[in-house]
Write a protein that holds these residues in place. Structure first.
Motif, short mmCIF file in Angstrom:
data_model
loop_
_atom_site.label_atom_id
_atom_site.label_comp_id
_atom_site.label_asym_id
_atom_site.label_seq_id
_atom_site.Cartn_x
_atom_site.Cartn_y
_atom_site.Cartn_z
N ALA A 161 0.84 -1.21 0.00
CA ALA A 161 0.00 0.00 0.00
C ALA A 161 0.87 1.25 0.00
CB ALA A 161 -0.93 -0.02 1.21
N LYS A 162 1.98 1.23 0.74
CA LYS A 162 2.91 2.37 0.71
C LYS A 162 3.47 2.55 -0.69
CE LYS A 162 4.35 4.85 3.18
NZ LYS A 162 3.76 6.21 3.35
N ARG A 163 3.77 1.43 -1.33
CA ARG A 163 4.31 1.48 -2.70
C ARG A 163 3.32 2.17 -3.65
NH1 ARG A 163 3.59 -2.69 -6.67
NH2 ARG A 163 5.03 -2.38 -8.41
N LYS A 164 2.02 1.99 -3.38
CA LYS A 164 0.99 2.63 -4.22
C LYS A 164 0.76 4.08 -3.80
CE LYS A 164 -0.64 -0.94 -6.67
NZ LYS A 164 -0.69 -0.96 -8.12
N GLY A 165 1.43 4.51 -2.74
CA GLY A 165 1.31 5.91 -2.31
C GLY A 165 0.21 6.17 -1.30
N SER A 166 -0.40 5.13 -0.73
CA SER A 166 -1.47 5.33 0.26
C SER A 166 -0.90 5.84 1.58
CB SER A 166 -2.19 4.01 0.55
OG SER A 166 -2.74 3.51 -0.62
N TYR A 167 -1.79 6.40 2.38
CA TYR A 167 -1.46 6.76 3.76
C TYR A 167 -1.79 5.54 4.61
CZ TYR A 167 -1.16 9.56 8.00
OH TYR A 167 -0.80 10.07 9.23
N VAL A 168 -0.77 4.95 5.25
CA VAL A 168 -0.97 3.66 5.93
C VAL A 168 -0.90 3.82 7.45
CG1 VAL A 168 -0.07 1.31 6.23
CG2 VAL A 168 -0.09 2.35 3.95
N ILE A 169 -1.98 3.36 8.10
CA ILE A 169 -2.05 3.36 9.56
C ILE A 169 -1.99 1.89 9.99
CG2 ILE A 169 -3.41 4.04 11.58
CD1 ILE A 169 -4.91 5.86 9.25
N ALA A 170 -1.07 1.59 10.92
CA ALA A 170 -0.84 0.20 11.30
C ALA A 170 -1.20 -0.02 12.76
CB ALA A 170 0.64 -0.13 11.09
N THR A 171 -1.84 -1.17 13.08
CA THR A 171 -1.93 -1.56 14.48
C THR A 171 -0.98 -2.75 14.67
OG1 THR A 171 -3.74 -3.17 14.30
CG2 THR A 171 -4.37 -0.86 14.64
N ALA A 172 -0.31 -2.74 15.82
CA ALA A 172 0.68 -3.80 16.11
C ALA A 172 1.03 -3.74 17.59
CB ALA A 172 1.94 -3.57 15.28
N SER A 173 1.71 -4.80 18.07
CA SER A 173 2.26 -4.74 19.43
C SER A 173 3.65 -4.10 19.34
CB SER A 173 2.32 -6.13 20.04
OG SER A 173 3.22 -6.94 19.31
N ARG A 174 4.16 -3.70 20.49
CA ARG A 174 5.42 -2.95 20.51
C ARG A 174 6.58 -3.67 19.83
NH1 ARG A 174 6.02 1.65 22.63
NH2 ARG A 174 4.24 2.53 23.71
N SER A 175 6.56 -5.01 19.90
CA SER A 175 7.67 -5.78 19.33
C SER A 175 7.85 -5.52 17.83
CB SER A 175 7.45 -7.27 19.57
OG SER A 175 6.12 -7.59 19.26
N ASN A 176 6.83 -5.01 17.18
CA ASN A 176 6.93 -4.78 15.73
C ASN A 176 7.15 -3.32 15.35
OD1 ASN A 176 6.66 -7.38 14.50
ND2 ASN A 176 4.57 -7.43 15.26
N PHE A 177 7.23 -2.44 16.34
CA PHE A 177 7.31 -1.01 16.02
C PHE A 177 8.53 -0.66 15.17
CE2 PHE A 177 4.44 1.30 19.29
CZ PHE A 177 3.41 0.45 18.96
N ARG A 178 9.68 -1.27 15.52
CA ARG A 178 10.90 -0.92 14.79
C ARG A 178 10.78 -1.26 13.31
NH1 ARG A 178 16.40 -2.47 17.56
NH2 ARG A 178 16.70 -3.85 15.83
N PHE A 179 10.26 -2.48 13.07
CA PHE A 179 10.08 -2.90 11.66
C PHE A 179 9.12 -1.94 10.94
CE2 PHE A 179 7.76 -5.17 8.37
CZ PHE A 179 8.80 -5.60 7.58
N LEU A 180 8.03 -1.60 11.61
CA LEU A 180 7.02 -0.75 10.95
C LEU A 180 7.55 0.65 10.67
CD1 LEU A 180 3.93 -2.07 12.89
CD2 LEU A 180 4.40 -2.35 10.45
N ARG A 181 8.44 1.13 11.54
CA ARG A 181 9.06 2.44 11.26
C ARG A 181 9.99 2.32 10.07
NH1 ARG A 181 8.27 4.04 16.87
NH2 ARG A 181 9.95 2.73 17.59
N ARG A 182 10.68 1.17 10.00
CA ARG A 182 11.63 0.97 8.90
C ARG A 182 10.91 0.94 7.54
NH1 ARG A 182 14.06 -3.31 6.48
NH2 ARG A 182 13.58 -4.95 7.97
N ILE A 183 9.72 0.32 7.51
CA ILE A 183 9.00 0.28 6.22
C ILE A 183 8.16 1.55 5.99
CG2 ILE A 183 8.99 -2.26 6.09
CD1 ILE A 183 5.98 -2.11 6.89
N ARG A 184 8.33 2.50 6.92
CA ARG A 184 7.77 3.85 6.76
C ARG A 184 6.26 3.91 6.71
NH1 ARG A 184 11.95 7.23 5.78
NH2 ARG A 184 13.88 6.25 5.10
#
Ligand code: NAP
Length: 305
Positions: A161-184
């Motif tokens: 979805a980021k690749r298509k230019g969408s605004y992406v809101i993610a829900t996750a537990s803290r253990s995944n925050f670093r990865f999610l920041r990395r994929i922007r």
């Protein structure tokens, strides 16, 4: 050869590593030496008999679907581009084993730019994510809420979805925050502490696999005319009508062309299947249990050969 087998449906203790015959090479099949195999929720669902499509409905059975490996032999007379020694990946039944027989029509060539573990992490979550993004017509103008965006499916939906230019809101537990920041991803919400519906609104597309309360609260954040995609066969139709949104029950369809496109994106670094743990075939029970208990926080892959 070694294989992770069950002789009865049930819990983790039904799975045993056994010595069995190498599968017979059927017409139009290839015998593949498995190098890596991805663990998916369907693998423990098959083991428990709560998911039992044809091909995974009878015991004894070798578990596993996603794989990456090397072709050992192609059945004589098969019309196929594939030859002995080719590196391939895809889905088949019984991939938690040293060898698997795969219809040649279901094989996809593994690009040289990705390793076997990465390739084995792609088929089920990757195809699911790819086809969700297509179904939702994700595009530049859209706001997309991905529940479980640290998981194998969610993380690939978020990246596509980021690749298509969408605004992406993610829900996750803290253990995944670093990865999610990395994929922007644009916003990350901790589902364990706080309620997403108090932080998000005006969403065009929600992707969720949880149903129940999460789905109910998701209807509140969608715009009229929006879309909610559920992955587990649960849509509250009256609630969808009331919110004036479209509820979609999603089912992935195996497609080798989609899989080849995904692999190319993994090879050029556009997507990362978020492998969190690599285990051996002997550790298959642990891999299945980690996933079933919500402890994989990314993709678990078995290194087989
Ligand atoms: N319909 C289909 O065709 C199809 C195809 C493939 C998969 N599926 C289904 O799709 C789902 C996702 O697959 P997967 O392989 O990514 O599964 P997974 O490995 O079990 O990952 C699920 C993710 O959900 C997150 N999660 C758990 N509770 C949550 C909550 N209350 N709110 C938000 N996120 C929550 C977890 O996040 P954290 O790690 O951050 O805790 C976890 O990473 C599964 O249920 C699977 O069975 C359906």
């Amino acid at each position: 050869m070694k294989a992770a087998r069950i002789h009865q449906f049930g819990g983790s203790d039904t799975v045993a590593i056994e010595e069995v015959e190498v599968p017979k090479l059927k017409p139009k099949h290839a015998l593949v030496r498995v190098v890596a195999a991805g663990v998916n929720p369907v693998d423990w669902m098959v083991r428990e008999h709560s998911y039992n499509p044809r091909g995974a409905d009878r015991v004894p059975m070798t578990l596993g679907q996603d794989f990456a490996g090397i072709i050992e032999r192609v059945a004589p007379g098969s019309r196929s581009q594939f030859r002995e020694g080719d590196e391939v990946f895809g889905e088949a039944w019984g991939t938690f084993a040293e060898e698997v027989s795969v219809p040649v029509k279901d094989l996809v060539r593994k690009p040289a730019g990705i390793d076997f573990v990465t390739a084995a992490a792609l088929p089920m979550p990757g195809l699911t994510a790819w086809q969700i993004v297509r179904t939702a017509r994700v595009s530049k103008r859209k706001r997309v809420l991905v529940h479980g965006a640290g998981g194998p499916v969610g993380s690939l939906v978020a990246q596509l979805a980021k690749r298509k230019g969408s605004y992406v809101i993610a829900t996750a537990s803290r253990s995944n925050f670093r990865f999610l920041r990395r994929i922007r991803v644009d916003e990350v919400i901790d589902y364990e502490h706080g309620r997403f519906e108090e932080k998000v609104s005006d969403v065009d597309v929600v992707i969720e696999h949880l149903g129940g309360d999460v789905q109910k609260r998701s209807f509140r954040v969608l715009k009229p005319g929006g879309m909610l995609i559920n992955l587990m066969g649960e849509i509250d139709r009256p609630a969808a009508r009331k919110a004036r949104v479209r509820g979609v029950l999603f089912g992935m369809k195996y497609d080798t062309r989609d899989l080849a496109r995904l692999a190319a994106l993994a090879a050029d670094g556009t997507i990362d299947p978020h492998v969190s743990k690599v285990l051996s075939l002997d550790e298959v029970r642990m891999g299945l249990d980690m996933n079933q208990r919500g402890r994989s926080h990314g993709k678990v892959v078995l290194r087989v050969g």
